[in-house]
Design an enzyme around this catalytic site. Structure first.
Site, PDB file in Angstrom:
ATOM      1  N   PRO A   1       0.704  -1.188  -0.066  1.00  0.00           N
ATOM      2  CA  PRO A   1      -0.094   0.017   0.067  1.00  0.00           C
ATOM      3  C   PRO A   1       0.925   1.221  -0.136  1.00  0.00           C
ATOM      4  CG  PRO A   1      -0.217  -1.040   2.081  1.00  0.00           C
ATOM      5  CD  PRO A   1       0.825  -1.935   1.232  1.00  0.00           C
TER       6      PRO A   1
ATOM      7  N   GLY B   1       6.008   5.632   4.973  1.00  0.00           N
ATOM      8  CA  GLY B   1       6.562   5.134   5.910  1.00  0.00           C
ATOM      9  C   GLY B   1       7.029   3.548   5.744  1.00  0.00           C
ATOM     10  N   LEU B   2       6.592   3.219   4.541  1.00  0.00           N
ATOM     11  CA  LEU B   2       6.850   1.733   4.401  1.00  0.00           C
ATOM     12  C   LEU B   2       7.874   1.667   3.108  1.00  0.00           C
ATOM     13  CD1 LEU B   2       3.286  -0.309   4.579  1.00  0.00           C
ATOM     14  CD2 LEU B   2       5.068   0.174   6.356  1.00  0.00           C
ATOM     15  N   GLY B   3       8.488   2.711   2.886  1.00  0.00           N
ATOM     16  CA  GLY B   3       9.441   2.622   1.724  1.00  0.00           C
ATOM     17  C   GLY B   3       8.713   2.488   0.399  1.00  0.00           C
TER      18      GLY B   3
ATOM     19  N   SER C   1       8.295   4.666  -2.030  1.00  0.00           N
ATOM     20  CA  SER C   1       8.899   5.355  -3.217  1.00  0.00           C
ATOM     21  C   SER C   1      10.051   4.492  -3.432  1.00  0.00           C
ATOM     22  CB  SER C   1       9.140   6.902  -2.483  1.00  0.00           C
ATOM     23  OG  SER C   1      10.176   6.613  -1.508  1.00  0.00           O
ATOM     24  N   ALA C   2      10.819   3.890  -2.529  1.00  0.00           N
ATOM     25  CA  ALA C   2      12.140   3.217  -2.886  1.00  0.00           C
ATOM     26  C   ALA C   2      11.532   1.860  -3.378  1.00  0.00           C
ATOM     27  CB  ALA C   2      12.918   2.749  -1.653  1.00  0.00           C
ATOM     28  N   ALA C   3      10.604   1.254  -3.003  1.00  0.00           N
ATOM     29  CA  ALA C   3       9.853   0.016  -3.658  1.00  0.00           C
ATOM     30  C   ALA C   3       9.570   0.244  -5.069  1.00  0.00           C
ATOM     31  CB  ALA C   3       8.851  -0.591  -2.878  1.00  0.00           C
TER      32      ALA C   3
ATOM     33  N   ASP D   1      16.108   2.724   2.717  1.00  0.00           N
ATOM     34  CA  ASP D   1      14.941   2.264   2.023  1.00  0.00           C
ATOM     35  C   ASP D   1      15.337   1.547   0.830  1.00  0.00           C
ATOM     36  OD1 ASP D   1      13.704   3.532   3.975  1.00  0.00           O
ATOM     37  OD2 ASP D   1      12.407   4.501   2.664  1.00  0.00           O
TER      38      ASP D   1
HETATM   39  O1  PMV Z   1       9.248   7.461   5.415  1.00  0.00           O
HETATM   40  P1  PMV Z   1      10.156   6.465   4.666  1.00  0.00           P
HETATM   41  O2  PMV Z   1       9.701   5.170   4.529  1.00  0.00           O
HETATM   42  O3  PMV Z   1      10.519   7.082   3.316  1.00  0.00           O
HETATM   43  O4  PMV Z   1      11.444   6.047   5.649  1.00  0.00           O
HETATM   44  C1  PMV Z   1      12.458   7.231   5.647  1.00  0.00           C
HETATM   45  C2  PMV Z   1      13.632   6.892   6.640  1.00  0.00           C
HETATM   46  C3  PMV Z   1      14.298   8.005   6.939  1.00  0.00           C
HETATM   47  O5  PMV Z   1      15.586   7.269   7.809  1.00  0.00           O
HETATM   48  C4  PMV Z   1      13.572   9.143   7.542  1.00  0.00           C
HETATM   49  C5  PMV Z   1      15.292   8.447   5.950  1.00  0.00           C
HETATM   50  C6  PMV Z   1      16.214   8.072   5.359  1.00  0.00           C
HETATM   51  O6  PMV Z   1      16.594   8.297   4.138  1.00  0.00           O
HETATM   52  O7  PMV Z   1      16.811   6.996   5.961  1.00  0.00           O
END
Ligand code: PMV
Length: 314
Positions: A93, A97-99, A101-103, A144
């Protein structure tokens, strides 16, 4: 057509601190983003069918376009001349906070690599996705995209000199149930990361002390995970949440969900990822406890994801 996937992740220890070179622990979760890329006329088009928090796709659109341009540049593809369609979907989903964007960056990079016959290694995919993350996070640690690329349970330490990061695979006795609760608030990771950097600049003594505690916490957590001492892991998660409150990245909705999960018997709970909204994670060994905590959160009107950390195949 080229296809790719990228894992979602949950940071168990050290978000924000990892940006500044502190060690952290991250686990992939069994939800992934999938991408399909197909050469097509008419420039780059994106069809985003990921299930998301309301507003997630719209709010991240500009950052998504910048991230794709950055990836193409890193792959040596001229973005103005590039012409292909991207489809995004999968089970992860779009909660902050679950990454996510990176996924999605990892999934797109893999799909481009396949469609254009680039044969990129995981190491290159990870580097390319890191470039993409800069569009979303400004100064990302790389945790991430690393989790999204490799999956599994990982120890991560950013190399502040720009060299290769330390990435170690951790293994635990068996997978452990967790509950991820979403506040439903779309958080801006870039602004959260910048906020921490600015407060750190203004209060170096206070922040240095907190960063030292975060480093010690990560090492204690690594040991507790390896010893499979879940009570200890939970306590350390609670301590980590306290540190995150002190660096001002939590919010009342996250604190509410964290308290609720603990009151329902979670071994520990903390915010996960960038904070300021987004998600929290609760350690809930066993299906029964997981269900109890998940239901309590749902009863309050929040969405949850029931998943596990330390799953070997991920
Ligand atoms: O919120 P997310 O899933 O993009 O996680 C960010 C994690 C951070 O530590 C806040 C940023 C980073 O690049 O490590």
């Amino acid at each position: 057509m080229g296809r790719g996937y990228g894992f979602g992740k949950v940071i168990l220890f050290g978000e924000h601190f990892v940006v500044h070179g502190v060690s952290g622990i991250v686990s992939a979760i069994d939800s992934a983003t999938e991408a399909e890329v197909k050469k097509a006329p008419g420039g780059i088009t994106i069809k985003d069918e990921r299930r998301g928090s309301k507003g997630y796709t719209e709010e991240k659109k500009a950052q998504q376009i910048e991230s794709i341009e950055r990836m193409l540049k890193s792959m040596g593809i001229e973005s103005k001349a590039a012409s292909f369609s991207i489809w995004l979907g999968g089970s992860l989903p779009g909660f902050s906070g679950l990454g996510a964007s990176a996924a999605s960056s990892v999934a797109i990079a893999r799909a481009i690599s396949e469609e254009f016959g680039l044969g990129l290694s995981d190491e290159r995919i990870n580097e390319i996705a890191y470039e993409a993350e800069k569009a979303y996070a400004g100064n990302p640690s790389g945790i991430d995209n690393t989790a999204a690329t490799y999956g599994g349970l990982l120890w991560f330490k950013r190399n502040m000199a720009g060299g290769p990061n330390i990435i170690e695979r951790l293994s635990i006795e068996k997978p452990v149930e967790i509950v991820i609760g979403s506040t439903g608030i779309v958080a801006n990771t870039k602004a959260m990361v910048e906020g921490v950097a600015e407060r750190k600049r203004k209060n170096p003594q206070k922040y240095d002390a907190l960063f030292k505690q975060a480093e010690a916490l990560a090492f204690a957590a690594k040991k507790a995970l390896q010893d499979f001492d879940l009570k200890k892991v939970g306590e350390l998660m609670n301590e980590n949440h306290l540190l995150l409150q002190k660096i001002e990245v939590s919010c009342k909705e996250l604190d509410f969900l964290v308290d609720l999960a603990r009151a329902q018997g979670a071994f520990g709970a903390k915010l996960t990822g960038g904070g300021g909204g987004g998600c929290m994670v609760a350690l809930t060994p066993g299906r029964e406890l997981q269900e109890k905590v998940a239901r309590a959160i749902e009863k309050e009107g929040f969405e949850v994801l029931r998943t596990k950390i330390g799953v070997k195949r991920l």
